[in-house]
Design a protein around this motif. Structure first.
Motif, PDB file in Angstrom:
ATOM      1  N   ARG A 260       0.825  -1.214   0.000  1.00 32.68           N
ATOM      2  CA  ARG A 260       0.000   0.000   0.000  1.00 32.68           C
ATOM      3  C   ARG A 260       0.855   1.258   0.000  1.00 32.68           C
TER       4      ARG A 260
ATOM      5  N   SER B  92       1.832   2.013  -3.653  1.00 31.52           N
ATOM      6  CA  SER B  92       0.633   1.740  -4.460  1.00 31.52           C
ATOM      7  C   SER B  92       0.817   2.076  -5.936  1.00 31.52           C
TER       8      SER B  92
ATOM      9  N   LYS C  58      -5.385   5.133   0.968  1.00 29.22           N
ATOM     10  CA  LYS C  58      -4.042   4.641   1.269  1.00 29.22           C
ATOM     11  C   LYS C  58      -3.686   4.785   2.746  1.00 29.22           C
TER      12      LYS C  58
ATOM     13  N   ALA D 234      -5.660   2.353   4.902  1.00 27.02           N
ATOM     14  CA  ALA D 234      -5.190   0.974   4.708  1.00 27.02           C
ATOM     15  C   ALA D 234      -3.899   0.726   5.488  1.00 27.02           C
TER      16      ALA D 234
END
Length: 483
Positions: free
Chosen positions: A396, A399, A412, A415
């Motif tokens: 992540r 990404s 993001k 997460a």
């Protein structure tokens, strides 16, 4: 080209789900948390499902959908590609080492299930010595290693039958428990009210949470089989959602049902080893069916445990024979036989399983052996889980570099925050689980098991330091031979 593709054997997502399910949780897995935490474990299960199980399953789904290449390493490949080779190696080693206590524990459970099938009672501990129990466990592990070299699809068949049958037996247990209550059955646990489900937070409570994490983990074990799915990007998340649903149902409703038959305040001392058999024996007797349900469950349990053993031995050995960087592992360890199986990985697996059996042989009886090996999983599995979230956070964080057809939490920052929480939670649970759980503090038995916990984890993870040294010696020898 088309003919070769049509002839290729693909594994469907329900089969992947059941392969996963048999390695994650069974009817037994709701018994030992009940013994450790009483009825308050229902609160812990609900917390675990939403705060850990779902984020864990979905993190695995995204990682699986991100890395669907032609590699056998599974989790180690995820970490290696998202970070570096060194972390990839340590992931592979710790992942493999963490599977060993569970392999021995499952082999123990196979013996227990057959003892109930033959004897019909809990007298195994009185009829068998520790040495014989350990020897039979080791023989069973060797037999399953040999079988996997001759019957390539037996694992899928056993896992599908065993996983499906175990889930159906659990559903049956819950339904028939409700039927029993509706027809005058009594609740064994008193009091059975809201206050009984409120946890009493203590050192003992937190030291047992690692076992709950162990009970619901293992989803990443099927990662090496992703390349055998027709459309892993689309279907693997479906399998993970199915596993999450079955896990939630089994843990929460199964615990409620067990509290009907067992007094959660005064549980049998051998509940972890024999509790599931007691449960179906009590249910059958209450419904006027005698031991019929007991024997049906025993057969299902035997198949289920053998399926677990097959999946664990196969998948765990592929991890260290996968795409781990050659500079860390000796070449001979990844060598494969004519059937394409990682032969020397199996040998190393057998050797360290024997070490654990010898360690457990210092305990006073079979029940203590069973409990200690089970509790050891509460240490090593949460440590292993940390690497899943290292990979998830790394993916992540980068990404723009890693793209996936399935994304868990599109934001993001959110997460990464969830991944960090799961990492910290796993690490703390692992550290707390070093505390012995089935013996009293201050006793010789407590000190003995604490030393066993520390030494076993040191050996299981510490041997990983030797492999890079052996790899360097091997490389130097090759260079000297070439010169």
């Amino acid at each position: 080209m088309e003919n070769s593709l049509t002839k290729k054997h693909f594994i469907s997502w329900p089969v992947i789900a059941f392969l996963d399910f048999v390695t994650i949780i069974g009817f037994d897995d709701i018994l030992y948390p009940l013994q450790n935490q009483g009825l308050s474990v229902v609160f812990t299960w609900v917390f675990m499902v939403f705060a850990f199980v779902i984020p864990y399953e979905m993190s695995v789904s995204q990682l699986g959908a991100t890395f669907t290449g032609q590699e056998d390493g599974g989790l180690s490949s995820w970490v290696r590609h998202s970070t570096n080779d060194t972390l990839g190696y340590w992931t592979a080693w710790m992942y493999w080492a963490a599977s060993l206590p569970y392999i021995v524990d499952v082999a123990n459970s196979v013996i227990v299930s057959f003892s109930w099938l033959v004897l019909g009672d809990n007298s195994l501990g009185q009829r068998m010595s520790n040495f014989t129990f350990g020897l039979l466990t080791f023989v069973i592990i060797l037999i399953f290693i040999l079988l996997q070299n001759f019957f390539k699809r037996s694992m899928e068949v056993m896992a599908t039958i065993g996983g499906g049958a175990m889930f159906l037996m659990t559903v049956l247990f819950v339904i028939m428990t409700g039927y029993s209550l509706a027809h005058g059955g009594q609740i064994a646990t008193h009091p059975f009210n809201l206050s009984s489900f409120i946890p009493h937070f203590s050192l003992q409570y937190f030291s047992t949470t690692g076992l709950l994490m162990f009970a619901v983990c293992g989803a990443e074990l099927v990662a090496p089989y992703l390349i055998k799915m027709r459309n892993p990007n689309r279907d693997f998340p479906k399998a993970m959602w199915l596993v999450a649903f079955m896990t939630a149902f089994l843990t929460v409703f199964g615990t409620f049902s067990l509290a009907i038959f067992f007094n959660a305040n005064h549980l049998p001392h051998d509940l972890k080893m024999n509790g599931s058999y007691y449960a179906f024996q009590l249910l059958g007797q209450r419904l006027g069916m005698g031991n019929v349900l007991l024997y049906i469950f025993t057969v299902v349990q035997a198949i289920y445990m053998m399926a677990q053993l097959a999946v664990l031995l196969d998948a765990a050995s592929w991890v260290i024979a996968g795409d781990t960087a050659a500079s860390f592992m000796p070449h001979w360890l990844s060598k494969r036989n004519k059937n394409g199986r990682p032969l020397h990985s199996y040998v190393l697996t057998s050797g360290l399983c024997l070490f654990l059996l010898l360690m457990s042989g210092t305990l006073p009886n079979i029940n203590a052996i069973f409990n200690w090996l089970l509790n050891l999983n509460g240490i090593v599995f949460p440590f292993k889980n940390c690497w899943i979230f290292v990979a998830f956070i790394a993916v992540r964080w980068q990404s723009e570099r890693f793209h996936s057809s399935f994304v868990f939490i599109k934001n993001k920052a959110a997460a990464i925050a969830v991944g960090t929480w799961c990492f910290i939670f796993s690490f703390v649970c692992a550290l707390m689980s070093f505390i012995p759980q089935d013996v009293k503090f201050g006793t010789a038995a407590y000190d003995h098991q604490l030393l066993m916990n520390l030494f076993s984890v040191f050996v299981l993870f510490g041997v990983g330091l030797i492999m890079p040294l052996l790899a360097r010696l091997e490389n130097r020898q090759q260079i000297s031979e070439e010169n």
